[in-house]
Every structure is written in structure tokens, then in C-alpha cells.
Scaffold this active site. Structure first.
Site, short mmCIF file in Angstrom:
data_model
loop_
_atom_site.label_atom_id
_atom_site.label_comp_id
_atom_site.label_asym_id
_atom_site.label_seq_id
_atom_site.Cartn_x
_atom_site.Cartn_y
_atom_site.Cartn_z
N ARG A 55 0.81 -1.25 0.09
CA ARG A 55 -0.09 0.23 0.02
C ARG A 55 0.79 1.22 0.13
NH1 ARG A 55 -2.23 -4.06 2.53
NH2 ARG A 55 -4.41 -4.46 2.36
N LYS A 83 23.90 -7.46 -1.03
CA LYS A 83 25.43 -7.90 -1.17
C LYS A 83 26.06 -7.42 -0.04
CE LYS A 83 25.19 -8.07 -6.13
NZ LYS A 83 25.81 -7.57 -7.76
N ARG A 105 11.66 3.56 3.41
CA ARG A 105 11.12 2.84 4.49
C ARG A 105 12.13 1.85 4.90
NH1 ARG A 105 5.52 -0.82 4.94
NH2 ARG A 105 4.95 1.35 5.47
N HIS A 135 5.51 6.63 11.17
CA HIS A 135 5.09 6.22 9.98
C HIS A 135 3.96 7.46 10.04
CE1 HIS A 135 3.68 4.86 6.23
NE2 HIS A 135 3.31 3.64 6.53
#
Length: 331
Positions: A55, A83, A105, A135
Site C-alpha cells: 500500500r 550484497k 522505509r 510512519h
């Protein structure tokens, strides 16, 4: 508006109301046949996602493209991060490409703040969720949805959520959504109550600007909005409650509990929902549930945030399309 959006706690009431009002204008633009504005034409935005997301990532991408920005999507899987490349090296790579904003994020709390303050990159940083910390755009879209439903789409312009009573239920301990909502809703004048098992309440929660309760039934009758949270098993390393059935019986929202809420009250969920756990299908599919609205409102809120951080002008639906940043500078 500040240069970055890292935490909902960084927003003043005026900042938050400006974003909500701008999102209202953006929502009106989204209702038109041509949904694009030229505001961020020529700007490059990177969606830097170190955690899985559906979302939030799609919502940001839709918002960026509706503002005509050039969008680069970066995921940790399949990149040099897998990596062993560090956040610093990734940031410096993006800086060399000349990006204007980074939507990040990350699983580590504080990673967006580190990126914004380290000097590694000269771009606006928007926190799309960091660990169990914050958030902010989720809190903004939740507040936007509440204001529209509880105050009114047009009546809410310029107003906050003073006097509204919001109940947030579930896994508070692992929820960045709960933390962000407590900060923002308090700033907007709402009264917030957290409801959860004692094992899912964070240490130090008594210093938060909210009330704590352990019995869901006692809070329903006085709630204008009830926000259900998913139990985040992926962040748990121990047993926080006996069984799913026991949790659902005490903290799940079903039809009977929804009937005890005031007639005007709404049911919210940041998603993804686990039907049968924290919310039943009957409630999730009811007219009082705003989950689908929250997704749509998320695009408008993220358009508003990007517009204000990178565009620098106050949008007015009467004069759409909005003036581009280059024209503003020429004036």
C-alpha cells in the site's frame, strides 16, 4: 513546512492542518478526468524500500506520478544492499544521480533521521515507516479520513480534531502507526485511548499524551473512531498472548461490539487486515469501515506532502493546474 518529514511529532498544528487542507484540494484534482499536475515536472524522487510494502509504496508512486515527478523505485531485494552495501553507500549513490527527494522505509528505527541529518545526501527525506518508530504519512491520512467522516469534507477545511475521541486497539508495542497517530492526533486536539493486552503495551507509555485501557468494551460507547491494529508477528520473538482465539475474544472487533459504538462512529484499520483475528469480515465489509477510503486518501495526503516539501506553493483547486516551481521562482 520543514524540509523533511521524519516524525509526526515534528508537525505543529498549523503544519498538520495545512497538509490536510492541501490534501483536500489534491483529492478534488483526483476526481477530474485528467488527474495530473505539472508541479514536480523535472524533479526526481526515489522510493527507497528496505522492507516489503504494498500500500505505502504504490500510494507514494501514484502520488509522485500524479505530480509529474520522475520516479525511481528501489527495493533491497535484488540490489547491492543484499550484497552488503551500507545505507551510506546507497545514499551517496543516489546523491551522485541528483535526486530531489527520497521516500524511505527501513526496518531500523531512526534510519530516515540518520539519512536526513548525516550530510550523505542533499535531498528531502520522507519517512515511509522505520522499524517500530514512526510512519507520519499514515497518521496524516488517518487524520484526514477522520476529519472527512467526523467533521465533513468541506466543513473541515481549516479545522482540527478537537474534542474527538479516538480509540486505538491492538499491538501497540510493535506499531509505528500507533505512535505516529498518538503524536499527530494529540497535536490536532483529539483525545486518544490505547487499548491492548498488558504485554503489548510499550514501556514508558505513561509519558505519551494519551490514556491507557485494557478493556475494549469499556471504551466503545465513547469512541468517535476505533482503529484496529494488526498483530505484527514478524516483529515478535516471544509469546505475548495465549492464543489467537483468546486475543480475538478480548480485543477483536465484531458486529456485536460495533453495535455498541455511537451511530456516527467509524472503524479504521491501517492494513493489511487479518480477518477473524483483530476484525471480523462483517465489520471489515460494513459501511462504517473506512479501510478503502484510507487507501484512496493516502494518495491525496502523499501528494500534499510532496507538493509542500518540493513544490513550495499553496494549491488552489480553482486555479488548477498549479503553478510549477520554476514559475514561482521567476515571479
Amino acid at each position: 513546512m520543514q524540509r523533511h518529514l521524519i516524525s509526526a511529532a515534528d508537525l505543529t498544528r498549523d503544519d498538520a492542518v495545512l497538509i490536510l487542507d492541501t490534501a483536500e484540494e489534491m483529492a478534488r484534482v483526483a476526481d477530474r478526468p485528467i488527474k495530473k499536475l505539472p508541479t514536480l515536472r523535472g524533479r526526481t524522487i526515489v522510493n527507497l524500500f528496505f522492507e516489503d510494502s504494498t500500500r505505502t509504496r504504490i500510494s507514494f508512486e501514484a502520488a509522485e506520478k500524479r505530480l509529474s515527478a520522475d520516479v525511481i523505485n528501489f527495493t533491497a531485494k535484488g540490489s547491492s544492499v543484499s550484497k552488503g552495501e551500507s545505507l551510506k553507500d546507497t545514499a551517496q549513490t543516489l546523491e551522485a544521480m541528483g535526486v530531489d527527494a527520497v521516500v524511505i522505509r527501513h526496518g531500523a528505527s531512526g534510519a530516515p533521521y540518520r539519512l536526513a541529518t548525516s550530510g550523505w545526501i542533499d535531498a528531502a527525506v520522507i519517512n515511509a515507516g522505520d522499524g517500530t518508530h514512526q510512519h507520519p504519512t499514515q497518521a496524516l491520512l488517518d487524520a484526514f479520513t477522520m476529519r472527512r467522516r467526523l467533521v465533513g469534507r468541506d466543513a473541515g477545511i481549516g479545522k482540527d480534531l478537537s474534542g474527538k475521541r479516538i480509540t486505538i486497539v491492538g499491538d501497540i508495542l510493535h506499531s509505528r502507526v500507533a505512535r505516529s497517530n498518538v503524536d499527530l492526533l494529540h497535536t490536532l486536539g483529539a483525545e486518544v485511548t490505547l487499548v491492548a493486552p498488558p504485554t503489548l503495551v510499550p514501556v514508558g507509555v505513561e509519558t505519551w499524551p494519551c490514556e491507557i485501557a485494557y478493556d475494549l468494551d469499556s471504551t466503545l460507547a465513547k469512541s468517535d473512531a476505533v482503529m484496529m491494529l494488526r498483530v505484527q508477528r514478524e516483529r515478535m520473538n516471544a509469546a505475548f498472548f495465549p492464543t489467537e482465539r483468546e486475543y480475538s475474544r478480548r480485543y477483536g472487533l465484531d458486529g456485536d461490539r460495533m453495535a455498541r459504538m455511537p451511530e456516527h462512529a467509524i472503524v479504521m484499520h491501517p492494513g493489511p487486515m487479518v480477518r477473524g483475528m483483530e476484525i471480523t469480515a462483517e465489520v471489515a465489509d460494513s459501511d462504517r469501515c473506512t479501510v478503502v477510503e484510507q487507501v484512496a486518501n493516502g494518495v491525496s495526503i502523499r501528494m500534499a506532502v510532496l507538493y509542500l516539501l518540493l513544490g513550495g506553493a499553496v494549491v488552489d483547486s480553482k486555479n488548477v493546474p498549479a503553478v510549477s516551481p520554476t514559475r514561482i521562482e521567476e515571479k
